[in-house]
Structure formats: C-alpha cells, structure tokens
Design an enzyme around this catalytic site. Sequence first.
Site, short mmCIF file in Angstrom:
data_model
loop_
_atom_site.label_atom_id
_atom_site.label_comp_id
_atom_site.label_asym_id
_atom_site.label_seq_id
_atom_site.Cartn_x
_atom_site.Cartn_y
_atom_site.Cartn_z
CE LYS A 202 -4.20 -2.28 1.18
NZ LYS A 202 -5.19 -2.70 2.18
NE ARG A 238 -6.84 -9.01 0.83
CZ ARG A 238 -6.47 -8.29 -0.24
NH1 ARG A 238 -5.53 -7.38 -0.12
NH2 ARG A 238 -7.04 -8.49 -1.41
N1 HH2 Z 1 -7.14 -4.52 0.91
C1 HH2 Z 1 -7.49 -4.61 -0.38
C2 HH2 Z 1 -8.49 -5.50 -0.79
N2 HH2 Z 1 -9.12 -6.28 0.10
N3 HH2 Z 1 -9.40 -7.01 2.31
C3 HH2 Z 1 -9.08 -6.94 3.61
N4 HH2 Z 1 -9.70 -7.73 4.51
N5 HH2 Z 1 -8.11 -6.08 4.06
C4 HH2 Z 1 -7.44 -5.25 3.22
O1 HH2 Z 1 -6.58 -4.47 3.68
C5 HH2 Z 1 -7.77 -5.31 1.82
C6 HH2 Z 1 -8.78 -6.22 1.40
C7 HH2 Z 1 -6.80 -3.76 -1.39
O2 HH2 Z 1 -5.63 -4.35 -1.83
P1 HH2 Z 1 -5.48 -5.21 -3.18
O3 HH2 Z 1 -6.35 -6.41 -3.16
O4 HH2 Z 1 -4.04 -5.49 -3.35
O5 HH2 Z 1 -5.90 -4.22 -4.33
P2 HH2 Z 1 -7.26 -3.98 -5.13
O6 HH2 Z 1 -8.35 -3.68 -4.16
O7 HH2 Z 1 -6.93 -2.82 -6.02
O8 HH2 Z 1 -7.58 -5.23 -5.89
#
Ligand code: HH2
Length: 262
Positions: A202, A238
Amino acid sequence: MGVLNVTPDSFSDGGEFVRPGDAIAHGRRLWEEGAALVDVGGESTRPGAEPVAAEEELERVAPVLEGLAGIPLSIDTSKAAVARRALDLGAELVNDVTALRGDRELAAVVAESGAYLCLMHMQGAPRTMQAAPRYRDVVSEVAAFLEERLAFAVAAGIPESCVCLDPGIGFGKTPDQNLELIRRLDRLVAIGRPIVVGFSRKSTLGKVLGEPEASAGTMPASVGAAIAAYERGASILRVHDVRETVEALAVAAAVERGRVTA
Ligand code: HH2
C-alpha cells in the site's frame, strides 16, 4: 493470507492474473509458498476504482476458484451472489470490505453456509475514500465500528467464533492514520477476535520511504509492515509476497519463543 486479484485494475498486480490459467498457477504458488489461505478477488477496491457488476465479478473468479479446488480459499467480495457461488465452489471465508453494509443479503448467505467472515473498516467508498479522511481518534473510531459490525453479524446469525476483524489499511485513512492503527493495534486485539491486517504494497509504505507520489509500496517495506502488525497481535496478514513474509514471520515467531523450533 495470499492475495490473488483476478482484475485488470488492482493497484499493485492489476492485469497480471486476468487469464484464469495464470491466476490458478499464481494461487497454487502462493499456497506452496506457505499461505494458509488464498484470497481471490474479482473487483478492485483501490482508491478511485469503479464498481463491477456481479455477473462480471463471477465470470472472473468462478473459473479460478474451480481451478484452485483443494486449497483453502477466501472470496474478497461484497456481493451476496458472488459469495454464494464462491462458497459452493469451496471457499471457506468471505472477506467483505464493506463489513456487511454493502449487500443486504450477504449476512444471510454467510450465516446459512457456516463460513468464516472478515469485517473490514472503511470510511466512505473506494471511489472517493481518500478525498478527506476525518477522525477525532482513528483507533477508537475504528474499534467502535468493528465492535458494532461484529454485533450486527452476530445478530444476523453468524457465530462470533467465525468472525475476524480488519482495520482496513488505506480505506479512507491518511498515511499517519494507517501507521497509528498498527501502532495501537492492541486496542483492536482487545475486542477479542482475530485481527487481519492488509498493509501489503500500500502507498503509505512508499511515503514512509520518502516518495510522496508513490501509488504502491515495495516488497521489503510490505514485509516490515507485516512484522510490525504481527508483533502487535495481528493473526492474519493479507500479503502479495507470501514466501518473503512467511520467512520473516518464522524468524519473528522464533524470537518470541526464544527457540529455533516450536
Ligand atoms: N485490501 C485490499 C483489498 N481487500 N481485504 C481486507 N480484509 N483487508 C485489506 O486491507 C484489503 C482487502 C486492497 O488491496 P489489493 O487487493 O491489493 O488491491 P485492489 O483492491 O486494487 O484489488
């Protein structure tokens, strides 16, 4: 928890795994590298992301869930229809970034299936959430929100023992607020449910390293954040970089024990 985004637009790995074959191979790799759970998502929630229709989200994730049968899976969705199908295909946990505030039918789907549920804090909605995050005290407000959402889930028939809680790093928070949430994670741990932390890649991480315009953080910075969260009581991390995080956690856990072996 290894991250598997089957999306064209996720902030750090968007477009890498849109082909089901590539996504399935990557999911297997995350598992082989030591992930206890692979979190499959078909909708980006990055700041500014546009929502995706349930049909499209399902088209993205269903073949991947099928291809990963036998591996412990979670489904990163806020939609009841997507969760229902994912649970039918063997997912064990529903990871809902709206904490049951998005789709009114999701709570019943989770309750009826007996699945685990992750409730995450978010201020605002992905399209606008980074515009002007505002808190009097971010830690106590996130704690109060998670306690209220936990009570809501239990009232909807989801056993408390099935629920984990997540402060939602980057979801309507400034970089300082993200860091404060980890620094005082003990307040969230005190709620009594396992805490999930997703700091991986992030942008706050880039900002700590002196890059104000960074839209994503590096792998080593992500590992540092994961260890900081672990040491303050996080139970589920995660992450995108599973092997590196597992190795770092193995050492941090050995230091806690004061012994090489468990
Ligand atoms: N962060 C993202 C997505 N889902 N779920 C939980 N429980 N906690 C988090 O911090 C979280 C999440 C965002 O990250 P990412 O999946 O890498 O990106 P994107 O939402 O752009 O797919």
